[in-house]
Design an enzyme around this catalytic site. Structure first.
Site: not given
Ligand code: BGC
Length: 760
Positions: A286-287
């Site tokens: 994920s970011d």
């Protein structure tokens, strides 16, 4: 069946823990070998161990929270980010491989974007070289330095196509075009990863931010994106697909809502397209905090819901939010998530760790790190790559190149002597800016006695960047209006005393990049006012632009005789600017993004479809009643100190059958007096079809060097890959038997034309 085993792994499998004895992997293990090792590891892992591998911990602590050490001892995280110190890498790794039960090494990730110790131009600058080997070489050197220091994984390349210059992250990518972007994406993957994942002195790369992050509403970073499938597939996906084809080992999902489904929990994106269609076998992270943000974004009900939906969508690793760590084990115990789903993600991450050779060599060698980081050859490469990145936007009456016999030069502007702004955005933690500034470069070239300097009034963001908190040291106080006024007067006085003025203006490093969107694209602060006062002196003025985005320079383009776009040119930026200004190097870069005349034109890009009032028709003029609708500087634009003539555009055949390639050739002659580089660009346009096609699309380019009088025949191949598109009407990839325009030339307005017919 789940196995809970408290025994440590056989040493033959783990081999970890000795810095001195370990050797780097010199050839890649086979898929079967990787699988066997992963299976053996997985068989020994508890559910908690597995969830640990899916969790990435922050190496810095926020708000006084404890560091990751305790969690690592329990196997609570498989990866750590935001650490950048060899000793600390080794100390954390020691906990993982000597104190945790399974001794699985940590994967250290960091944003190594355009250099580690040696800083290269920012990505939009390197893309301006239109030479993929520039990006490849920079990534190779960055990988060598970062890997020696202890980093394993870079969160790069950023391959988001960006067509709105207000979006600050346009600085981090290759600009507006999918074809150029795809070439630059693949080059960076090759540079970072080398010939195979786990090659010595290389890093694991990460294609980010999947997908369409650059299309944020209004250019406002993180804002939602509404994009058609057509545009996704024809424009935003190609650089990601190219990175996948080049073997990138990881992907990072984007933060924002993509057509109302956050990219980090979007099964269509992460499972159907990425894995199903493209066959990507690495892992997806994920970011930062992105999985927790699914709740903030009003998509997930709570952390539990967020964890289940992100994992279910195909996200493998949770960056820094702790949402997987807190919720996944309970979700499995409740039967809401299947352990097999977790195993699938763990396998992908462990496979990468095996391929990277982390089990054999978990530690960094401090002495070697110091030697690699001191390698002065890298600086010479930084200078060469910066030279290749610069774009000469304007050069009236051949003001450039400058003569070394100049008696005196005034170097004016807030960016002329700033090391941090010369290196640009995205410096790794703890990096001390050490760039040669433009002032220093000019002094080195002309001798200090001839070069006077005045910065003029300061420029700064009206709303400070939250990244400022990560920059150590005291922050300079805001300049008072009186001090600004005095600086303005001093700059004009300094200019008065010189034979020629070099204005170094643009944007500071924190004015582009993440969370650095702008609503206007003019020179910030009082720079234009100062430039007007200097131009009014009647002296020759050269404007050197530094910054991370296309600017709206209508007044400057009309009134300043020479403009050089230097972007943020990196460690050797000042020398490279001097090399170009004095003609030691002939500039050959080209714009990877359109420069608008005015801010309100954005998003502005060349590859738009046409309207019922096409360009050139009498009604077209009505687009903006304040002025022309065309670009100030078109995509692909860039001048040289020599001139090039194009002739003999030839197609091997005027007709080609569907599925067959045709070759296109053109003669390019250096018709001027000095050697130079030209980027030969091929554009095509499909005249009719099941869906409307852009007025032009780049489908070939080649940067060549020619001596005066020399001619080179440049050839391109147009085959199904170049001639197909994703049709919104057919809802699939199509290649159609239709008529095409072909243009070859120096920029996206190229006139040299040929017709091509694709037939059944
Ligand atoms: C950025 C990513 C970056 C990550 C880790 C995020 O805020 O969007 O590009 O890789 O932080 O530093």
């Amino acid at each position: 069946m789940r196995r809970h085993c408290n025994a440590v792994l056989p040493t033959a499998l783990l081999l970890a823990a000795s810095a001195a004895a370990a050797q780097p992997v010199s050839s890649p293990p086979s898929d079967a070998q990787v699988k066997a090792r992963v299976d053996a590891l997985l068989g020994q892992m508890t559910l908690e161990d597995k969830v640990g591998q899916l969790s990435q911990a922050a190496g810095i602590s926020f708000g006084g929270a404890p560091g990751p050490e305790e969690s690592l001892r329990r196997g609570g995280a498989g990866s750590v980010l935001w650490v950048n110190e060899t000793k600390r890498f080794n100390a954390l790794q020691k906990i993982a491989v000597e104190e945790s039960r399974l001794k699985i090494p940590l994967l250290f990730g960091l944003d190594v974007i355009h250099g580690y110790r040696t800083i290269f131009p920012i990505p939009i600058g390197m893309a301006s070289s239109w030479d993929p080997s520039v990006h490849e070489r920079a990534a190779e050197i960055a990988a060598r330095e970062a890997r020696a220091a202890g980093v394993h994984w870079t969160f790069a390349p950023m391959v988001d196509v960006a067509r709105d210059a207000r979006w600050g992250r346009i600085a981090e990518g290759a600009g507006e075009d999918p074809y150029l972007g795809a070439a630059m994406a693949a080059a960076q993957v090759r540079g970072f990863q080398g010939p195979y994942l786990g090659a010595p002195d290389r890093l694991l790369a990460c294609a980010k931010h999947f997908a369409a992050y650059g299309k944020a509403d209004g250019g406002r970073d993180y804002d939602p994106v509404y994009v058609s499938e057509t545009e996704l597939r024809n424009v935003y996906f190609p650089p990601f697909a190219a990175a996948a084809r080049a073997g990138v080992g990881s992907f990072m999902s984007a933060y924002m809502d993509l057509n109302d489904v956050p990219a980090g929990a979007n099964p269509w994106l992460l499972r159907d397209v990425l894995r199903g269609e493209w066959g990507f076998s690495g892992f997806v992270v994920s970011d930062a905090f992105g999985t927790a943000n699914l709740v903030t974004q009003h998509f997930a009900r709570d952390g539990r819901d967020a964890a289940a939906r992100a994992l279910g969508a195909g996200l493998d690793m949770d960056m820094a939010s702790g949402t997987f760590a807190k919720n996944l084990a309970a979700l499995v115990k409740d039967g809401a998530v299947k352990e097999a789903q977790i195993d699938e993600a763990v396998r992908r991450i462990l496979a990468v760790k095996v391929r990277l050779g982390l089990f054999e060599q978990p530690y960094a060698d401090e002495a070697r790190a110091a030697a690699v980081l001191a390698d002065s050859k890298s600086r010479a490469e930084a200078r060469r790559l910066a030279q290749r990145s610069m774009v000469l936007l304007k050069n009236e009456r051949q003001l450039l190149p400058l003569k070394a016999s100049l008696a005196s030069v005034a170097v004016i502007g807030p960016l002329a002597d700033s090391k941090a702004d010369t290196e640009g955005s995205w410096m790794v933690f703890g990096h001390v800016p050490a760039a040669v500034t433009v002032l220093e470069g000019l002094r080195a070239r002309l001798g200090s006695a001839k070069v006077a300097h005045a910065p003029g009034p300061e420029i700064r963001r009206e709303v400070p960047s939250f990244f400022d908190d990560f920059i150590p040291g005291p922050k300079p106080p805001k300049q008072t209006p009186e001090a600004g006024e005095a600086a303005f007067r001093q700059a004009v006085e300094t200019a008065k005393g010189a034979e020629l003025v070099i204005a170094v203006m643009g944007e500071r490093a924190d004015m582009s990049g993440e969370a650095a969107s702008r609503a206007s694209l003019e020179l910030p602060g009082r720079q234009q006012e100062l430039l007007k006062a200097i131009v009014a002196l009647g002296k020759p003025v050269v404007l050197v632009l530094m910054g991370g985005r296309p600017l709206a320079l209508e007044w400057e383009a009309a009134n300043v005789p020479a403009i050089l776009e230097a972007w943020q040119p990196g460690s050797e930026g000042g020398h490279a600017v001097a090399d170009v200004l004095f003609g030691d190097v002939n500039p050959g870069g080209k714009l990877p993004a359109t420069f608008p005349r005015r801010s309100g034109q954005t998003p502005l890009y060349y590859a738009h479809t046409t309207t019922h009032q096409p360009e050139g028709s009498p009604m077209y003029r009505s687009r903006y009643w304040e002025g022309p609708a065309e670009a100030l500087y078109p995509f692909g634009h860039g001048l040289s100190y020599t001139s090039f003539a194009y002739s003999n555009l030839k197609l091997a055949a005027p007709q080609v059958k569907l599925g067959v390639a045709v070759s296109v050739s053109v003669d390019v002659t250096n018709s001027g007096g000095v050697a130079g580089d030209e980027v030969v660009q091929l554009y095509l346009h499909q005249k009719a079809g099941s869906a409307s096609r852009p007025v032009r699309e780049l489908k070939g380019f080649k940067r060549i060097s020619l001596k005066p009088g020399e001619t080179q025949t440049v050839s391109f191949s147009l085959g199904p890959d170049e001639l197909r598109y994703w049709s919104s009407f057919e809802r699939r990839w199509v290649q159609e038997a239709e008529a095409f325009d072909i243009w070859v030339g120096t920029d996206s307005t190229a006139k040299l034309h040929a017709d091509l017919a694709v037939v059944r």
